[in-house]
Motif scaffolding. Structure first.
Motif, short mmCIF file in Angstrom:
data_model
loop_
_atom_site.label_atom_id
_atom_site.label_comp_id
_atom_site.label_asym_id
_atom_site.label_seq_id
_atom_site.Cartn_x
_atom_site.Cartn_y
_atom_site.Cartn_z
N ARG A 1 -9.33 -4.06 39.47
CA ARG A 1 -8.88 -2.82 39.40
C ARG A 1 -8.37 -1.39 40.49
NH1 ARG A 1 -11.14 1.33 35.07
NH2 ARG A 1 -8.99 2.34 35.21
N ARG A 2 -7.16 -1.51 40.23
CA ARG A 2 -6.78 -0.74 41.46
C ARG A 2 -6.62 0.33 41.47
NH1 ARG A 2 -1.77 -3.14 44.80
NH2 ARG A 2 -1.28 -5.18 44.47
N ARG A 3 -7.30 1.18 42.84
CA ARG A 3 -7.71 2.79 42.17
C ARG A 3 -6.44 3.50 43.30
NH1 ARG A 3 -13.10 4.88 41.77
NH2 ARG A 3 -13.46 3.85 39.69
N ALA A 4 -5.83 4.29 43.24
CA ALA A 4 -4.15 4.80 43.79
C ALA A 4 -4.34 6.14 43.03
CB ALA A 4 -3.11 4.16 44.11
N PHE A 5 -3.67 7.35 44.30
CA PHE A 5 -3.84 8.43 43.42
C PHE A 5 -2.81 8.59 43.05
CE2 PHE A 5 -5.26 8.88 47.57
CZ PHE A 5 -7.25 9.94 47.46
N THR A 6 -2.08 9.50 42.06
CA THR A 6 -1.52 9.55 40.90
C THR A 6 -0.03 10.88 41.44
OG1 THR A 6 -2.10 11.53 40.06
CG2 THR A 6 -2.44 9.63 39.14
#
Length: 141
Positions: free
Chosen positions: A2-7
């Motif tokens: 899974r990629r984690r990023a800011f919305t």
């Protein structure tokens, strides 16, 4: 994986918080500089308070302006007020002293107090002549 990023919303909130913080810091830095005009207004308010006190107690005073302070002498041995000091970076210029006549409600001799700030700005506090009992501020550009 899974990629984690800011919305986009989180990034927007972060940018707004940084802008507000920067704006507050910038405004507080600018407000610490005492300009000649602000110092002249502070000096004029002090003189108005001293004139008001003179009218209340029915007693005149002598004002002496130094480079970094104003001294009010009420005529008694122990009644000299030396509490008014120039703000950091500001200075005054007036030759001699001036008397306030409480019976005539005016300074017996008019004068101009030159107020200077650290950046070279100048503003004048004008003690009106003997025909008028008022104080005014003249901004020098």
């Amino acid at each position: 994986m899974r990629r984690r990023a800011f919305t986009l919303a989180e990034l927007t909130v972060g940018v707004v918080v940084m802008m507000v913080t920067l704006g507050v810091a910038t405004m507080s830095l600018r407000s610490t500089d005492q300009t000649a005009k602000r110092e002249a207004e502070r000096l004029a308010a002090y003189l108005y308070r001293q004139i008001d006190k003179a009218e209340r107690i029915h007693k005149g005073f002598t004002m002496k302006v130094g480079t970094n302070s104003v001294t009010i002498n009420w005529g008694d041995l122990y009644s000299e007020d030396t509490s008014f000091k120039a703000s950091d970076g500001c200075s005054y210029n007036l030759q001699g002293s001036r008397n306030y006549n409480v019976n005539r409600h005016l300074f017996t001799v008019g004068a101009t107090i030159n107020v200077y700030d650290a950046k070279g700005g100048q503003c004048n506090v004008v003690l009106a002549t003997a025909t008028e009992g008022r104080i005014r501020i003249a901004v020098i550009k």
